[in-house]
Structure formats: C-alpha cells, structure tokens
Design an enzyme around this catalytic site. Structure first.
Site, PDB file in Angstrom:
ATOM      1  N   GLY A 211      -1.020  -5.604  -2.661  1.00 27.22           N
ATOM      2  CA  GLY A 211       0.160  -6.432  -2.420  1.00 27.22           C
ATOM      3  C   GLY A 211       0.028  -7.248  -1.153  1.00 27.22           C
ATOM      4  O   GLY A 211      -0.947  -7.118  -0.388  1.00 27.22           O
TER       5      GLY A 211
ATOM      6  N   SER B  33      -5.632   5.512  -0.728  1.00 26.35           N
ATOM      7  CA  SER B  33      -5.471   4.067  -0.819  1.00 26.35           C
ATOM      8  C   SER B  33      -6.667   3.419  -1.518  1.00 26.35           C
ATOM      9  O   SER B  33      -7.824   3.677  -1.169  1.00 26.35           O
ATOM     10  CB  SER B  33      -5.321   3.505   0.590  1.00 26.35           C
ATOM     11  OG  SER B  33      -5.070   2.126   0.517  1.00 26.35           O
ATOM     12  N   SER B  34      -6.386   2.578  -2.511  1.00 27.09           N
ATOM     13  CA  SER B  34      -7.472   1.854  -3.185  1.00 27.09           C
ATOM     14  C   SER B  34      -7.924   0.743  -2.259  1.00 27.09           C
ATOM     15  O   SER B  34      -7.111  -0.065  -1.833  1.00 27.09           O
ATOM     16  CB  SER B  34      -6.986   1.221  -4.491  1.00 27.09           C
ATOM     17  OG  SER B  34      -6.040   2.030  -5.130  1.00 27.09           O
TER      18      SER B  34
ATOM     19  N   SER C  43       0.834  -1.190   0.000  1.00 24.47           N
ATOM     20  CA  SER C  43       0.000   0.000   0.000  1.00 24.47           C
ATOM     21  C   SER C  43       0.880   1.256   0.000  1.00 24.47           C
ATOM     22  O   SER C  43       1.789   1.381   0.804  1.00 24.47           O
ATOM     23  CB  SER C  43      -0.905  -0.010   1.222  1.00 24.47           C
ATOM     24  OG  SER C  43      -1.715   1.137   1.204  1.00 24.47           O
ATOM     25  N   GLY C  44       0.605   2.158  -0.941  1.00 22.78           N
ATOM     26  CA  GLY C  44       1.366   3.400  -1.021  1.00 22.78           C
ATOM     27  C   GLY C  44       2.611   3.308  -1.881  1.00 22.78           C
ATOM     28  O   GLY C  44       3.372   4.263  -1.999  1.00 22.78           O
TER      29      GLY C  44
ATOM     30  N   GLU D 185       0.109  -8.608   2.460  1.00 23.17           N
ATOM     31  CA  GLU D 185      -0.086  -7.863   3.713  1.00 23.17           C
ATOM     32  C   GLU D 185       0.212  -8.725   4.923  1.00 23.17           C
ATOM     33  O   GLU D 185      -0.178  -9.886   4.992  1.00 23.17           O
ATOM     34  CB  GLU D 185      -1.528  -7.339   3.821  1.00 23.17           C
ATOM     35  CG  GLU D 185      -1.795  -6.209   2.857  1.00 23.17           C
ATOM     36  CD  GLU D 185      -3.158  -5.569   3.045  1.00 23.17           C
ATOM     37  OE1 GLU D 185      -3.989  -6.078   3.822  1.00 23.17           O
ATOM     38  OE2 GLU D 185      -3.382  -4.528   2.385  1.00 23.17           O
TER      39      GLU D 185
ATOM     40  N   THR E 178      -1.390   2.444  -8.227  1.00 25.95           N
ATOM     41  CA  THR E 178      -2.477   3.111  -8.923  1.00 25.95           C
ATOM     42  C   THR E 178      -1.950   4.234  -9.818  1.00 25.95           C
ATOM     43  O   THR E 178      -2.400   4.403 -10.952  1.00 25.95           O
ATOM     44  CB  THR E 178      -3.515   3.635  -7.909  1.00 25.95           C
ATOM     45  OG1 THR E 178      -3.971   2.506  -7.153  1.00 25.95           O
ATOM     46  CG2 THR E 178      -4.692   4.280  -8.587  1.00 25.95           C
TER      47      THR E 178
ATOM     48  N   ASN F   5      -1.463   5.341   3.150  1.00 29.10           N
ATOM     49  CA  ASN F   5      -1.577   6.033   1.867  1.00 29.10           C
ATOM     50  C   ASN F   5      -2.789   6.957   1.916  1.00 29.10           C
ATOM     51  O   ASN F   5      -3.884   6.539   2.277  1.00 29.10           O
ATOM     52  CB  ASN F   5      -1.739   4.974   0.765  1.00 29.10           C
ATOM     53  CG  ASN F   5      -1.825   5.571  -0.622  1.00 29.10           C
ATOM     54  OD1 ASN F   5      -1.842   6.789  -0.792  1.00 29.10           O
ATOM     55  ND2 ASN F   5      -1.899   4.705  -1.613  1.00 29.10           N
TER      56      ASN F   5
END
Ligand code: ATP
Ligand code: MG
Length: 667
Positions: A371, A146-147, A92-93, A373, A97, A143
């Site tokens: 990704g 974040s999606s 994340s981050g 986690e 995206t 993030n």
C-alpha cells in the site's frame, strides 16, 4: 455502508468502528469490501462450513465476507466466461496477505477436483504461499510477517470451472534487507529457519547460531512471537516438496542461503599496495573457504572478485585493486545479487512446476501489493511503491466512475456534467518518457559524473512549475510529490545507486563457473556484447514496465476491490484508532470513491421507496398522479435543483436527501 442515508467520512468511520467492536470485520461500501484486521484468530469465520454457506449464495444475502467476493468472482467467471481480478490493498500489517490466502483457499475449494490423489494444482497453488513467505517475508516494525515483495497470482480455469494452471508474478523484492537490518526488524525468515534446522542440516550447511552472522546480528531481534523457526524450516521443506522443488534443488537453495551468511562474515583490511585490500584475519579466510565450498566455486577467484576489479581498456585489461570499503561494498552487492536471483529462481520454478494452461478459458487474478507509504524518510523504494498505488488508484477511479455512469445510462439520465478527477498528472510526473522522474534518473545513472545533487538540481529545474512537484525550503536533494493520498517528501540521496541493477562482471564469471549446476544456472552467461562492460539496467524502468504489463492484464478483467484496514498500530484486538483508520480510508481510495459518487448522484431511490419516505411532503400529489410524476413533483415542490428522474429511480445530488429529511421532520 451504501444503505446509510448519508455517505460521508464520519458516518463511514462510525459504522466501521461499531461493527469492529462486534467482531464484524467485513463491511461493503458500494463495490468495495473493507476488511478490518481483527488481530486475533477467528477460526469459525474461515472454516469449510463457512465456505459451504457462501457457495452460490446471492451476493449481499449473507454477512459481508471475503468469501462472498470470491464466490461472486467465481460465478461471474462461470456465467459469463469473463476473467476476474481481486485487488487487495492496504498498508503494511493491514491483512492483505492473510486475505489473499483465504481468497485462494476459497477458489481452490470451488475449483478443485475432488478425489484427486497427490499433488493437485490447487494444492500447489496454496503451498506456494509458505515457500514465497519463507524467502520474501520478514519481521518489520509494522508487521511480524511483512511481505517484502508484491505479488499477483493468476489462477487459470478450464471450461469446467476447474483450476487448470496458475502463474505467480512477483514485484520488486527488497534487496537491501539481505545486508542491512536494524532493530527491531529481522532479515528474511529463511535465514533463521536454516539456523534452527535439525542438527544434521545445521552441520551439513555449516550454519549455527544466528548471533554469529553479521547479516543477522546487526539487529538484536532473533525471534518472532509465536513463530517456531525450527518447525517453519520443516514446513517450508514440505511445501517445497509439494510445489515440485526436488530434494537436490532444496539442498542447493539452502546451500546458497548459508553461503550468503558466511559471505557477510568476510572482512577486509588494507593490503600491501596503496588502496588495496586483503582478507582481514584467519576468521575471514575461513568464511571465504566456506563460501567457496558451499557455492562450489574457486576460492582464489572468489577472493579476487571481492578485492579487485578488471577494467577493460582499448589496450587490454587492467586489474585494479579495491580498498577495504569498496571490497565490503562488493561483498554486499554479491550477497544481494545472489539472493535476488535465488528468489526469482524459486518463483520461476513454482510457475514451471504448477504449469500454465494455454487453453484456460479465463483467469481469476489476486493482487497482494504494498500500500501507499509515507515515512519520515522516504527513498527510491517508496517512490516505486507510491507509483504503483497511483496506477491502481487511477484504475480504481476509472472503474468506480464507469460503474456510476453505467447506472446513469441504464436509467437514461443526463450525466454529461459529472466531472471526473484524474491523477494522470502525477503519473506523468513520475513515469512519462521522456521527461518523467524515472527517465531523468536513468539519464543520471548513465552519466558517469552525476551525483544525487546534480540529479536533484535537474529535477528542481525541470519541474519548477509542475503542480504536483515542489522543493522543500532549504532542501538540497529532497523533493515533494503531491500524491492522491497526500504529500510525500523523498530524499534523493541513494536514488542513483538504488536504481542501478548490474551484476559485476567478476561476480558473474565466478558464479557461472560454479561446479554446482544450480548455482551456475542462477548466473547464465551473458550475450557477448554486454559481458564486456557491466551494462547499466534500470530497476525503476523495469518496474515501470512490469507495472504496465500488470495494468494491461487487469484491464482485461472485471475488478473487485478489497481494502484492508489496520485498526491500530499496537497490533492488538479490540482497539480502533479513528484518525489512523480515516487516513487509511483516504489512502485506499475509499473516500475518493465516495467523493466520485458524491460528484454525481450519491443517492438513488426507486420511485416506490422515494414515495414511501417523502410522500408525506405532498400527499395531494401522490394520490393524483403516477409514481414517476409524483416523485418529480415532490422534488420541485421542495425546490430541489439538479436532481434527475430516471426510468426507475430518483437520482439525488449530494445533500438533497438530508434536505428532504429535514423537511419531513417538520411535517
Ligand atoms: P505487509 O504489507 O507488511 O505484507 P499485510 O497487509 O500483508 O502486510 P498480513 O501479513 O496479511 O499483512 O497481516 C498481518 C498480521 O495480522 C497477520 O500475521 C495476522 O497475525 C493478522 N491478521 C491479518 N488478517 C487476519 C485475519 N483475517 N484473521 C486473523 N488475523 C489476521
Ligand atoms: Mg503481506
């Protein structure tokens, strides 16, 4: 990276760090493009001028860039008429995206029709991003944007190489966020946008200060640095216009968003009967009225659907009251269901309005998915996410391995003893039917008496001797899976609830009866059979099936990999945390790819190059024979074992290059 003489962890890391300090954020490692998040805008890196440069350039001629990957995809598709895919991964981050959006821009640049007026397919494809982000992204610890869902965008091309259609598939939206947020995170962006809308819209949709809504004020975070929610509202509306969502539909969407906010403000207290509940106060009554108005449904029916359940028995229906706690749960379940249906509606609408091209010659798919986690506390969501990553990892290993083998075959060397390590055992543990964790979970969900403890016990028993499964000491519900990227311990506590996806029959009936056709259509009537009882449907199993379909699509394409890396946890430019990056390279399979290649022949040199470099080790041999024989003779003279001489290259095992270099230094 592959030009480095020694491909190993410290070398890879050092190279990335040096390049990052020079703002060279892209680096190739064999087939993979590594992209390190710059955490600052580098506008020149993505402008039209840059796109022009990469257009048609030979791969590897210019600096590494995501445009180079997109360009080689596009050209491979044009030349061979084969479908391509770009798999973007990272934590994340890390920049997935943003990378995906740039890839799509490049493909739109290559495959767009110049001079077309109005809403072109490629414009619609690009504008689907802000719409999906408004409803599917949120600020999290990791993030600011974040999606909270996975996404696969399939861009379809006609025989002229022009974009002729597109399909967006989304995966597993995080539903719990609608009702539950904690500091320093926020709920989905759309809620704040609506609260900052122009005054007439705020009034029309009966919203106001985000601090007045329970679903938003459980956290004290209302603003995101550098984000203007008021402007985002207008931009989202504009993007919705472009993707083909009509004004009426947009109004209906925001009415539903507003209704969810008011729904969250309805509270309950004990009712007159035992274990029953009623609306707590005047405020709750008013919010209930507003929800009913916004959703255009019957107020009384809404109240009943929150405070009661109808139980179907052979002797007829019995109405059973809910206590205040259960009523609260019922309220949150309704909010989550409505939101996730709304999200799915938006995705469907985008797909319908962009349109699919049934005659498309080939596709380029772009995957932007969460990704690996591993948190302090890991739950059902992490299990699903990590299952995804295991699957992609398997796909990746197979591909890297295949490419290696193809090179060996091309050069006609014997590679029969190169071993390939597979993670099929982890995948079996999670998704095998019957017997995998998801199958056990579904069984537990269907059996009324199960609890998370009985579910955990069942797992402990079943996987007692599984190599990839273990029970932490003293654990009662926790279990550990040995993933390719490391051990992750999951807490099974909410697994049963989180796996159940049923819409309460009362909620279904209520919304289906809405006078607003948009709302009613979000809840189409169920077929006769299943409407009688709220039938269990498994989120885990559905996700597994979606993933299976995704893998099938991917297997028809030539894959390209981009690994995004987050250089630091403070989200600032210029900081490169070694350990942190190393761990991501490991989780992203970069090190595994290096390992696979080390298991075979990591160093390959043409006869020419080899003699240039190592001829000094045996000058007498070089002069007296042809290149190929000379290469073999040099290796033998140096006592190397297991190397191979192909048709054009010398193939060395791991470490042999270093050995030769050391000998050369002695000469
Ligand atoms: P998540 O899994 O949480 O959705 P993500 O991998 O999609 O994370 P992004 O949202 O793409 O991450 O990136 C996070 C932030 O990093 C962006 O909002 C942006 O500020 C910055 N960023 C990422 N890539 C770039 C880039 N190429 N140039 C400039 N800034 C970037
Ligand atoms: Mg994202």
């Amino acid at each position: 990276m592959t030009k480095l003489a020694y491909l190993h962890e410290p070398g890879v890391l050092h190279n990335l760090a040096c390049r990052y300090s020079l703002n060279e954020i892209y680096t190739y490692t064999g087939n993979i493009l590594i992209a390190v998040n710059p955490f600052q805008r580098l506008p020149h890196l993505y402008d039209v001028h840059m796109m022009e440069q990469y257009k048609g350039a030979t791969f590897g001629e210019l600096s590494p860039h995501l445009f180079a990957i997109a360009d080689s995809c596009y050209r491979a598709m044009i030349n061979e008429h084969g479908s391509q895919s770009i798999l973007v991964s990272g934590e994340s981050g890390a920049g997935k995206t943003e990378t995906t959006k740039m890839l799509m821009r490049y493909l739109a640049f290559m495959g767009g029709r110049s001079g077309t007026e109005g809403r072109t397919v490629e414009q619609q494809v690009l504008e689907s991003n802000p719409v999906l982000e408004a409803f599917g992204n949120a600020k999290t610890v990791k993030n600011n944007n974040s999606s909270r869902f996975g996404k696969f965008v399939e861009i379809q091309f006609d025989k002229y190489g022009k974009i002729s259609g597109a399909a967006v598939r989304t995966y597993l939206l995080e539903r719990s966020r609608v009702c539950q947020v904690s500091d320093p995170e926020r709920n989905y962006h759309c809620f704040y946008m609506l609260c900052s809308a122009p005054p007439e819209d705020v009034k029309r949709f009966k919203v106001g200060d985000p601090r007045s809504f329970h679903y938003l004020n459980q956290t004290s975070c209302y603003e995101v640095a550098n984000v203007d929610d008021a402007r985002e509202y207008l931009e989202t509306r504009n993007a919705m216009d472009i993707v083909g969502i009509s004004q009426e539909e947009q109004d209906a969407i925001f009415r539903v968003v507003a209704a969810i906010l008011h729904l969250g403000n309805i509270n309950f207290s004990k009712g007159k009967e035992i274990d029953s509940s009623r609306l707590r106060d005047e405020k709750s009554i008013n919010h209930l009225k507003t929800v009913a108005e916004l959703l255009m449904c019957d107020e009384k029916l809404l109240e009943d659907s929150l405070c009661q359940r109808v139980i179907v028995t052979p002797d007829g229906n019995i109405t059973k009251p809910l206590d205040p706690d259960s009523a609260l749960q019922s309220r949150d379940a309704l909010a989550k269901t409505v939101y996730s249906r709304l999200f799915d509606w938006i995705v469907d609408k985008i797909n319908n309005s962009i349109g699919q091209d049934p005659d498309a010659i080939s596709i380029i798919g772009v995957l932007d998915i969460y990704g690996f986690e591993s948190f302090k506390v890991n739950s059902f969501e992490q299990l699903c996410i990590n299952m995804t990553n295991e699957k992609l990892q398997q796909h990746f290993n197979q591909h890297v391995f295949k490419m290696e083998q193809e090179e060996y075959t091309r050069d006609e060397i014997d590679w029969s003893y190169v071993e390939f390590v597979d993670n099929q055992d982890v995948l079996d543990l999670i998704e095998k039917k019957p017997g995998g964790i998801i199958a056990l979970l579904d069984e537990a969900c269907m059996f009324p008496k199960s609890t998370h403890e009985t579910f955990a016990q069942k797992m402990y028993q079943t996987y007692k001797s599984h190599k990839r499964f273990s029970k932490p000491k003293l654990a009662r519900t926790a279990f550990t899976i040995n993933h390719y990227a490391g051990d992750v311990t999951y807490q099974a506590d909410y697994f049963l609830d989180k796996n159940k996806d049923y819409v309460v029959a009362e909620h279904q009936a209520l919304l289906n009866s809405s006078r607003c056709s948009f709302v009613a259509n979000l809840f189409p009537p169920l077929p006769e059979e299943s409407s009688k009882q709220s039938k269990f449907s498994s989120i885990g199993t559905r996700f597994k099936q979606q993933l299976q379909a995704l893998m099938e699509t991917l297997s028809t394409t030539e894959p390209h990999y981009i690994r995004c890396v987050k250089p630091n946890t403070v989200l600032k430019p210029g900081i490169f945390e070694n350990d942190n990056v190393l761990n991501q390279l490991r989780c992203g399979g970069v090190l595994e790819a290096i390992r696979i290649s080390c298991a075979g022949y990591p160093t390959k040199r043409t006869f020419d190059e080899f003699i240039d470099r190592f001829g000094v080790l045996a000058p007498e041999l070089v002069d007296s024979s042809d290149e190929k024989t000379a290469c073999a003779a040099i290796c033998d003279k140096m006592g190397l074992k297991g190397y191979q001489i192909g048709k054009t290259k010398v193939f060395l095992r791991a470490g042999q290059m270093a050995e030769l270099d050391a000998r050369r230094a002695e000469v």
